[in-house]
Each structure stands twice: as C-alpha cells, then as structure tokens.
Design a protein around this motif. Structure first.
Motif, PDB file in Angstrom:
ATOM      1  N   UNK A  32     -66.002  -9.225 -29.087  1.00 44.79           N
ATOM      2  CA  UNK A  32     -66.611 -10.310 -29.864  1.00 44.79           C
ATOM      3  C   UNK A  32     -65.499 -11.027 -30.617  1.00 44.79           C
ATOM      4  N   UNK A  33     -65.479 -12.325 -30.460  1.00 45.34           N
ATOM      5  CA  UNK A  33     -64.527 -13.157 -31.182  1.00 45.34           C
ATOM      6  C   UNK A  33     -64.780 -13.000 -32.679  1.00 45.34           C
ATOM      7  N   UNK A  34     -63.732 -12.857 -33.469  1.00 44.48           N
ATOM      8  CA  UNK A  34     -63.907 -12.803 -34.925  1.00 44.48           C
ATOM      9  C   UNK A  34     -63.337 -14.048 -35.583  1.00 44.48           C
ATOM     10  N   UNK A  35     -62.203 -14.545 -35.091  1.00 43.89           N
ATOM     11  CA  UNK A  35     -61.672 -15.820 -35.574  1.00 43.89           C
ATOM     12  C   UNK A  35     -61.133 -16.602 -34.385  1.00 43.89           C
ATOM     13  N   UNK A  36     -61.095 -17.938 -34.550  1.00 45.22           N
ATOM     14  CA  UNK A  36     -60.628 -18.820 -33.480  1.00 45.22           C
ATOM     15  C   UNK A  36     -59.892 -20.000 -34.079  1.00 45.22           C
ATOM     16  N   UNK A  37     -58.775 -20.372 -33.459  1.00 45.30           N
ATOM     17  CA  UNK A  37     -58.044 -21.589 -33.828  1.00 45.30           C
ATOM     18  C   UNK A  37     -57.550 -22.235 -32.543  1.00 45.30           C
ATOM     19  N   UNK A  38     -56.840 -23.354 -32.656  1.00 40.56           N
ATOM     20  CA  UNK A  38     -56.285 -24.020 -31.490  1.00 40.56           C
ATOM     21  C   UNK A  38     -55.172 -23.196 -30.848  1.00 40.56           C
TER      22      UNK A  38
END
Length: 127
Positions: A32-38
C-alpha cells in the motif's frame, strides 16, 4: 484528501493509501502506497526488500482503469514494513498522469482547508 508533507524536498509528498504492485530481480510483491511525490514514493508491505534493489512499480490509482507504471525505481531505504523508492525512469505518459493526480490532490487539499477555515469563523466557503 491528501495532506502534503513539508520537508526540504524538490517536490512535496502526499499521503495517499493506494494499492501498489512491484517487482524485479527481487521477485513480485504488493503493498500500500503511504506517500507519493513526482520523484518517489514510500510503500508499506510485508515483502522483504533490500536497499539498492531496482524494481518496477505499478500504482493502482482510483478512478483509473489502467495502473500507472514506473519503469525503473531504486529502493533507497527499508524500515520494518516500509520502504522508499526513488523513481529513476518514468515514461512521459506516466509522468503526465502522476502530475495530474498530484495536482488534483493538492487542489482538493486547499479546497478542504479553505472550507475548514470558513467553518471556524462561521463563514460560507465559496465554490
């Protein structure tokens, strides 16, 4: 609603709990993704990983019928059941979709924040 995480980074990170599939020489896993950026993401998983591993990541974003592929990423850190990935190669179409997703999250964050502030002072938030 995703809330940006403030740190000294080129791009803000957003807390987004989306499913993820990843794989490479290490095998195939999910999390599960917890944080996302470019430029990267962090993922929660029970799958054992090692820093420095290269992998491919597929983000399963809401309201999208096709996953968002990250062609090449590298595991930058591993802590207990989480690891961080730096995106090394992202296709043009994937980069555009990622940009749209993060822009939408940022707009929603500011709309919700404005509405909360208006509620605090008893005003009506503009649409």
């Amino acid at each position: 609603m995703a809330r940006p995480i403030r740190k000294t980074r080129t791009y803000p990170r957003y807390r987004l709990p989306y499913p993820v599939v990843f794989g490479g020489a290490i095998g195939v896993g999910e999390g599960v993704l917890t944080t996302l950026s470019m430029q990267g993401c962090s993922i929660r998983t029970a799958y054992p990983l090692v820093s420095g591993s290269q992998l491919r990541v597929s983000l399963l974003l809401p309201d999208q019928s096709v996953s968002l592929p990250i062609e090449v990423g590298i595991v930058k850190w591993v802590r207990e059941d989480q690891f961080g990935v730096e995106f090394l190669r992202v296709g043009d179409e994937s980069r555009q979709r990622l940009n749209r997703t993060l822009r939408t999250e940022l707009i929603q964050y500011f709309k919700n924040r404005r509405a909360e502030r208006c509620e605090e002072v008893g005003a009506v938030a503009p649409l």
